[in-house]
Design a protein around this motif. Structure first.
Motif, PDB file in Angstrom:
ATOM      1  N   PRO A  72      48.662  48.577  35.615  1.00 38.89           N
ATOM      2  CA  PRO A  72      48.507  50.023  35.399  1.00 38.89           C
ATOM      3  C   PRO A  72      47.057  50.455  35.633  1.00 38.89           C
ATOM      4  CG  PRO A  72      49.625  48.970  33.542  1.00 38.89           C
ATOM      5  CD  PRO A  72      49.219  47.884  34.472  1.00 38.89           C
ATOM      6  N   GLY A  73      46.866  51.508  36.417  1.00 38.07           N
ATOM      7  CA  GLY A  73      45.539  52.061  36.625  1.00 38.07           C
ATOM      8  C   GLY A  73      44.701  51.321  37.641  1.00 38.07           C
ATOM      9  N   SER A  74      45.326  50.432  38.420  1.00 37.55           N
ATOM     10  CA  SER A  74      44.537  49.753  39.452  1.00 37.55           C
ATOM     11  C   SER A  74      45.445  49.373  40.611  1.00 37.55           C
ATOM     12  CB  SER A  74      43.853  48.520  38.887  1.00 37.55           C
ATOM     13  OG  SER A  74      44.823  47.492  38.745  1.00 37.55           O
ATOM     14  N   GLU A  75      44.831  48.839  41.641  1.00 34.50           N
ATOM     15  CA  GLU A  75      45.582  48.424  42.822  1.00 34.50           C
ATOM     16  C   GLU A  75      45.991  46.967  42.730  1.00 34.50           C
ATOM     17  OE1 GLU A  75      46.074  50.585  45.916  1.00 34.50           O
ATOM     18  OE2 GLU A  75      46.049  51.760  44.064  1.00 34.50           O
ATOM     19  N   LEU A  76      45.568  46.312  41.620  1.00 37.31           N
ATOM     20  CA  LEU A  76      45.737  44.874  41.495  1.00 37.31           C
ATOM     21  C   LEU A  76      47.208  44.499  41.320  1.00 37.31           C
ATOM     22  CD1 LEU A  76      43.432  42.895  41.598  1.00 37.31           C
ATOM     23  CD2 LEU A  76      43.517  42.765  39.095  1.00 37.31           C
ATOM     24  N   LEU A  77      47.720  43.596  42.156  1.00 31.58           N
ATOM     25  CA  LEU A  77      49.092  43.117  41.996  1.00 31.58           C
ATOM     26  C   LEU A  77      49.173  42.258  40.738  1.00 31.58           C
ATOM     27  CD1 LEU A  77      50.163  42.107  45.596  1.00 31.58           C
ATOM     28  CD2 LEU A  77      51.115  43.931  44.186  1.00 31.58           C
ATOM     29  N   ILE A  78      50.202  42.534  39.953  1.00 34.39           N
ATOM     30  CA  ILE A  78      50.295  41.818  38.674  1.00 34.39           C
ATOM     31  C   ILE A  78      50.584  40.332  38.896  1.00 34.39           C
ATOM     32  CG2 ILE A  78      52.765  42.073  38.136  1.00 34.39           C
ATOM     33  CD1 ILE A  78      51.810  43.041  35.355  1.00 34.39           C
TER      34      ILE A  78
END
Lengths: 364, 586
Positions: B434-440
């Protein structure tokens, strides 16, 4: 300390389909030492847990000091309970165990120290304050449990078979200590036990429970001498109970047909005795209401005499308990023991004398 | 009519029968706690596994199909992998039993000093991940390993111990036999001595006594241990990969997913088959055990008679123990030597020694060590938190369906690490933090969560056992003195459970530290790699073996210290809360 009373009004409780309490009515007077006596499964422990708030009745009223406490949680009731297992916390020292309730009550440090010290003093364990519960003997653990409970100055003291984990000598000693302390504090106390001797020796009054129903309430002497029914008669002490039928009343007294024994005439004076012919009842008398004599001994008119055969003898110490066959019935007979006196041999014929003033007729 | 004082035995409505429902009439706090636990289990265990099943049974357009399974069984390679896996698992369990059964019997039956040695044997193998030992065992028992070099020199014969699947079976058997040893020892100890005496009295002795009475009575313990070995071996990924045996189910699933891609249905089919076999093995053992609680020790009764060994028997027993000890210790010894060796090739022992591998590891690998401590610490923390919560909900409240929380959490035992990892990758594909482009799926959080889910059953059992030992009256006494349920949890329940909670934490931590199968799939960048991944990576190249072994030694030390600490803590809490026998009567 304020003395409070407890009233149970038609308390009912069921776990699923099994009814544990079936409409219990009970009054414990302020300052009384009250015993709940009954076999396991009679509901006595459940009733105690209900007063403490660990179980909740489905209908009826529970009044402490005249106030209905049904809606109060256990931690709001200020009812002290000593558990059968003592439930001392093994991770806390004796001192911390006793201080626990005062900490919950946000008692200031000075008062706490003074009260815990006094409570330990009262039970004679001041020297053991820093020990862990598992370093104490059974009797000492019991005293810690008691100190932990009374230090919060509960309005009511509940004891759940507190002596059952002690050996016999210690039990008698603790019983006396407990009673002395209750008298000193004047704390209304409800005491659960399955041991009739324990109940009779300590209680001001007691209630006998069976099958979730109060069978009888009264002083120990009342319950012993005038049991309300066959269950109380046989649970409190030993009782000979013979089924029979009332034939009628004539000038000599009541005429009875006792099953397997024959016809008896009892000079019963009390007016409360039933008079209708044909009523089924039980003839009850204690083992020591009977006396054994050699067969053929002279008979007096004060006793009811019958012939019998000794079937068994148990030497208890203070007395010998015989089982004597009369007709088709077996009767328990207690004969006080004196050194040097010969007992009656098993298999021998004897004459039995019944003190008729000791006979009670119970509804069947 | 007999006069009686005996109280009529009424129906035993136990005093605590209705306890749980009394005041804990499921309040909002209880519901909230239950909901949180359930959400966690659904998100990170149930749904990922369900997703794996779903993918295995549908076409790419979503239509249901059994085609993937048909394809699986029509490929010769897959059939072979399937039978290889079964063969390896069964043979490993068999060899593990051959090692463990005599050892267990020795400890319980005979009075000799070797008993302590055997107990040590029971823990040693477990403190090293099997894939670490695999490399060392190759150097010792492999074709050009120490043993065969010496054998070949003296006799001209070599033993193919590490050839092909034999190697996997050998490594797994000497790693997992303690499961059988420990379960069987407990079962044998619980046999009432009177059982044996009754058999002796009726003329049964010697081998017949063992086979007709003693072993059948201990069978539940044996089955429990053996089925555990079967499941562990069937699911193991690291050992076959390190030994280069890729034609087994777990390595095939791994290779499919990493090489062909997340879309290849074969990986999912293999996953389903692995889960089905795990569940089948556990169900089978549960079935065998059902109604066979043979803990027959009676109150006051003794256990099996101990006998003194004859000198010859003693010699034989010691010979067996020493032989097993040598084999069991060889991976530890091998790894230690390897970590200190400058060159070790085609010689029984290294040619020269050095400490530079350790320097390399501390230089390059400190991040890995830190990662392991971080992931495993967090995972174990989550595990005890969930464990305490589930245990409390289950044993002390009447939350509807509370048993399900326990069942679901425990079910993760049957989910191989690689399957869970595949499920995560598939279910959370494309989901960003949430709130970023980072893949979980690209973060270390997934690795940590996989550890937490996989090790939850250990922490949970530990917490449940600790809470079960607490008599409810200890909490009632607190409430009776004015403590609310939350206060009584804080002041009484948690302090008294502390030993169990800590033991659960340590068990979760150390077993997570050596977890490889989920780690391999979920590590997406080298900076996220924990120690287990690092060891595996180093071991891939001959040059990396030294540093890999050094890292392995560090892992062993971590696990050994943890095991020892948890043992000490458990013993200490245990003795503290037990009545001291003699000095109690003061």
């Amino acid at each position: 300390m304020k003395r409070v009373s407890v009233q149970c009004r038609q308390l009912r409780l069921a776990y699923g389909p099994s009814e544990v309490l079936k409409g219990v009515d009970l009054d414990v007077a302020a300052g009384e030492f009250f015993a709940l006596l009954g076999p396991s499964g009679s509901g006595k422990s459940t009733l105690l847990r209900l007063i403490a708030g660990f179980a909740r009745h489905h209908s009826g009223e529970l009044l402490i000091d005249g106030v209905d406490v049904s809606a109060k949680a256990p931690w709001e009731r200020n009812v002290g309970m000593v558990f059968q297992s003592y439930a001392l916390w093994p991770h806390l020292s004796v001192w911390d165990n006793v201080a626990f309730g005062l900490v919950e009550r946000r008692t200031d440090k000075a008062t706490l120290r003074q009260k815990v010290g006094a409570a330990l003093e009262l039970v004679g364990l001041s020297a053991y304050a820093q020990r862990r519960p598992n370093q104490l003997s059974g009797g000492q653990q019991q005293r810690v449990a008691l100190a932990r409970t009374i230090v919060i100055e509960p309005q009511l003291l509940l004891l759940d078979e507190p002596l059952s984990n002690l050996d016999k000598t210690l039990r008698v000693q603790m019983r006396q200590e407990l009673l002395a302390m209750q008298r000193r504090l004047g704390l209304t106390t409800v005491f659960v036990t399955h041991d009739q001797e324990e109940a009779m020796t300590t209680a001001d009054r007691m209630a006998v429970l069976d099958g979730g129903v109060v069978q009888q309430v009264g002083t120990p002497t009342t319950l012993y001498d005038s049991p309300a029914n066959a269950f109380v008669a046989s649970f409190v002490g030993t009782m000979n109970l013979l089924p029979g039928r009332l034939l009628g009343r004539d000038p000599q007294g009541l005429r009875l047909d006792v099953d397997g024994v024959g016809e008896w005439t009892l000079p019963l004076a009390d007016a409360a005795s039933p008079t209708d012919g044909g009523v089924q009842l039980r003839v009850s008398f204690r083992p020591h209401a009977l006396r054994l004599e050699p067969a053929g001994a002279p008979r007096d008119a004060r006793h009811l005499w019958m012939p019998g055969t000794v079937e068994a003898a148990e030497f208890v110490g203070e007395f010998t308990r015989y089982r004597v066959r009369v007709g088709t019935q077996a009767l328990a007979v207690d004969q006080a023991h004196q050194a040097g006196r010969q007992g009656f041999p098993v298999g021998g014929a004897v004459s039995l004398a019944l003190d008729t003033s000791q006979v009670r007729l119970l509804a069947d | 009519m007999t006069p009686s004082t005996a109280p009529a035995a009424g129906p035993a409505a136990g005093p605590h029968a209705g306890r749980a429902g009394a005041w804990r009439a499921v309040g909002p706090g209880v519901w909230l706690a239950g909901a949180l636990v359930l959400t966690f289990l659904l998100a990170f265990l149930v749904l990922p596994v369900a997703r794996v099943f779903y993918t295995a049974f549908v076409e790419s357009d979503g239509a249901p199909t059994l085609g993937h399974f048909a394809a699986f069984f029509s490929q010769g390679l897959m059939q072979e992998a399937f039978f290889n896996s079964l063969y390896v698992a069964v043979m490993s369990a068999l060899f593990a039993a051959l090692i463990a059964v005599p050892l267990a019997y020795f400890t319980v039956r005979f009075d000799f000093r070797g008993a302590l040695l055997i107990q040590t044997l029971g823990v040693l193998p477990l403190i090293m991940p099997p894939f670490v030992g695999a490399v060392a065992l190759q150097l010792i028992f492999g074709r050009s390993g120490s043993v065969n070099l010496l054998l070949g020199e003296w006799t001209g014969v070599t033993l193919p111990i590490m050839e092909g699947l034999n190697g996997v079976i050998f490594v797994e058997a000497i790693h997992y036999f303690p499961f059988i040893l420990m379960n069987l020892t407990v079962a044998l100890r619980n046999i009432d001595g009177a059982m044996e005496e009754a058999a002796l009295n009726l003329g049964c002795r010697g081998w017949r006594l063992f086979s007709r009475v003693i072993f059948p009575l201990a069978l539940p313990g044996f089955v429990a241990g053996a089925s555990l070995v079967f499941v562990k071996v069937f699911d193991d990924l690291g050992t076959p990969l390190v030994l280069g045996q890729t034609n087994l189910l777990a390595p095939q699933a791994y290779l499919r997913i990493t090489q062909v891609g997340l879309e290849d249905p074969m990986g999912y089919v293999i996953s389903v088959i692995m889960i089905v076999f795990s569940i089948a093995a556990m169900a089978l053992s549960a079935r065998v055990l059902h109604g066979k609680d043979y803990a027959t020790t009676q109150k006051g009764g003794g256990s099996l008679q101990r006998r003194a060994l004859t000198p010859a028997g003693s010699l034989a027993a010691y010979a067996w123990i020493v032989a097993v000890l040598l084999v069991v210790l060889s991976p530890h010894l091998g790894v230690l030597l390897l970590s200190l060796a400058k060159v070790w090739s085609f010689s029984p022992l290294p040619d020269a020694y050095t400490l530079e591998h350790y320097a390399t590891v501390f230089h390059d690998g400190s991040g890995m060590i830190r990662n392991t401590l971080l992931y495993c610490g967090l995972a174990a923390g989550i595990d005890v938190l969930l464990g305490v919560t589930i245990a409390y909900l289950m044993l002390r409240t009447r939350l509807p369906a509370r048993q399900w929380l326990d069942w679901i959490a425990t079910a993760s035992l049957a989910v191989p690490g690689i399957v869970l990892a595949i499920g995560y990758l598939r279910l959370y594909k494309g989901v960003t933090l949430p709130g970023s482009e980072l893949l979980i799926t690209g973060t270390w959080v997934m690795i940590m969560l996989a550890y937490a889910v996989r090790r939850l059953p250990y922490a949970l059992r530990s917490c449940v056992a600790a809470l079960q030992q607490l008599h409810p009256s200890l909490e009632e006494a607190a409430e009776n003195l004015g403590a609310t349920p939350l206060r009584s949890i804080r002041r009484v329940v948690v302090p008294l459970m502390a030993g169990g909670i800590l033991a659960g934490f340590v068990t979760s931590f150390i077993t997570a530290a050596v977890e490889l199968s989920a780690t391999l799939l979920l590590t997406s960048a080298e900076s996220q790699a924990p120690m287990s991944y690092g060891i595996y990576l180093y071991m891939q190249s001959v040059a990396g073996r030294g540093p890999g072994a050094a890292l392995g030694v560090l892992a062993i030390v971590v696990v050994a210290v943890g095991t020892y600490l948890s043992h000490v803590v458990v013993e200490r809490t245990h003795s503290r809360f037990q009545p001291a026998a003699k000095d109690a009567v003061a």
